[in-house]
Write an enzyme that holds these catalytic residues in place. Structure first.
Site, PDB file in Angstrom:
ATOM      1  N   CYS A 126      29.897  44.176  38.679  1.00 42.14           N
ATOM      2  CA  CYS A 126      30.988  43.240  38.957  1.00 42.14           C
ATOM      3  C   CYS A 126      32.249  43.559  38.149  1.00 42.14           C
ATOM      4  O   CYS A 126      33.357  43.592  38.690  1.00 42.14           O
ATOM      5  CB  CYS A 126      30.537  41.806  38.699  1.00 42.14           C
ATOM      6  SG  CYS A 126      29.654  41.569  37.140  1.00 42.14           S
ATOM      7  N   HIS A 235      35.243  36.728  36.005  1.00 42.05           N
ATOM      8  CA  HIS A 235      35.369  37.628  34.855  1.00 42.05           C
ATOM      9  C   HIS A 235      36.838  37.970  34.608  1.00 42.05           C
ATOM     10  O   HIS A 235      37.607  38.163  35.555  1.00 42.05           O
ATOM     11  CB  HIS A 235      34.615  38.933  35.105  1.00 42.05           C
ATOM     12  CG  HIS A 235      33.122  38.791  35.129  1.00 42.05           C
ATOM     13  ND1 HIS A 235      32.467  37.638  34.773  1.00 42.05           N
ATOM     14  CD2 HIS A 235      32.163  39.697  35.466  1.00 42.05           C
ATOM     15  CE1 HIS A 235      31.154  37.830  34.882  1.00 42.05           C
ATOM     16  NE2 HIS A 235      30.947  39.060  35.306  1.00 42.05           N
TER      17      HIS A 235
END
Length: 330
Positions: A126, A235
């Site tokens: 990710c 994130h």
């Protein structure tokens, strides 16, 4: 078009189903797959109920595409079996990513490398995906020399139990098993995944190796520190980029603003910059705080944010599937 979602009850699996529905992927038959304890349970997709089936039953049904998000052990055991049955597997675990004969794909960058022979396709980490979405166009123009990345990663990257731990700590409830070695609420853990022999974590190693494979360029160096923070939206990454040649700051912003899948949010005078709260639920990669590093030449600082469950996992996998269908590779 038969589509299996392996790990359909997990966090990423559930988002995969949501993204397939939102993007109106041409699913004629959905095959939800999960662990034995979930077999027989129902899920809803496009207003219709589907029964969760076992791995063996799913393989026997020979899906055209199998979207995997069930962990490395499951992928190692079952992805080859789906492939042998004629399915094309798009796997979200880390087990195939650095294998020489497996493609590691971010569609905006290297989907054109895919062929009908690619039966197991790796979905990148990710944090890697959002990083390369910004690095790649800049590398083409200015030639990367060195990259330093520090991540601030959502608890959703660890899974549902981590979200439960955070919420229990917020409520001061001790009834939930902990998945981190310390509390995460009001804390920051410089510890994503497990530590390797060189004291880097596996997450940091992924960040240091995967971009080179995706971009097809090993001519630059990259180092990383990955930190878990008490956030659920996505994130964030602080990135320092040194180029081989000089750059123009406005040109950098123009390049990024014109990059498909990237959204420029860079107006600090009006407090406009990327944040997890803004990225949550969205498929784009957001970039801002773009400024020259005044400590050395040819170097740039910037800030990248993306929803790790979507572009960082589910959406990227579905985009790969879309490319396969559009180019008649399945």
């Amino acid at each position: 078009m038969k589509i299996a979602v392996v790990g359909a009850t997990g966090m990423v699996g559930q988002v995969m189903l949501k993204v397939l529905e939102e993007r109106d992927f041409p699913v004629t038959e959905l095959i939800p797959v999960a662990s034995e304890k979930s077999v027989g349970n129902k899920i809803t997709f496009k207003g219709k109920e589907y029964t969760i089936v076992s791995m063996e039953d799913a393989i026997a049904m020979r899906p055209d595409i199998a979207l995997f998000s069930a962990g490395g052990t499951t992928s190692l055991k079952y992805a080859p079996r789906f492939a042998e049955a004629g399915s094309t597997v798009i796997d979200n675990s880390s087990v195939w990513r650095m294998e020489a004969d497996k493609k590691l794909v971010v569609p905006e960058i290297n989907a054109s490398s895919l062929t009908k022979e690619d039966r197991i396709i790796a979905n990148p980490n990710c944090s890697t995906i959002q990083l390369v979405m910004v690095l790649h166009p800049l590398n083409l123009k200015y030639d990367l020399k060195r990259v330093v990345v520090s991540t601030y990663q959502s608890v959703t990257g660890t899974g549902k139990n981590a979200v439960d731990q955070l919420n229990a700590e917020i409520l001061n409830s001790g009834n939930v098993p902990t998945v981190y070695p310390y509390r995460i609420f009001q804390n920051a853990l410089p510890h994503c995944d497990v530590f390797a022999d060189d004291d880097y974590t596996k997450e940091e190693i992924k960040l240091m190796t995967e971009p080179k494979k995706i971009m097809g360029d090993s001519g630059f160096s990259l180092t990383a520190t990955a930190v878990r923070v008490p956030v659920q939206g996505g994130h964030s990454e602080s990135v320092n980029i040194e180029f081989e040649i000089e750059f123009d700051l406005e040109e950098v912003k123009k390049i990024l603003s014109e990059t498909p899948g990237v959204v420029l949010m860079d107006d600090v005078q009006n407090n406009i910059y990327p944040m997890p709260l803004l990225a949550e639920g969205k498929d784009e990669v957001f970039v801002g705080r773009i400024r020259r590093d005044i400590s050395q030449p040819n170097t740039l600082n910037l800030w990248i944010v993306a929803d790790n469950l979507r572009k960082g996992a589910a959406t990227n996998a579905v985009q790969i599937a879309e490319y396969l269908v559009e180019n008649k590779l399945v």
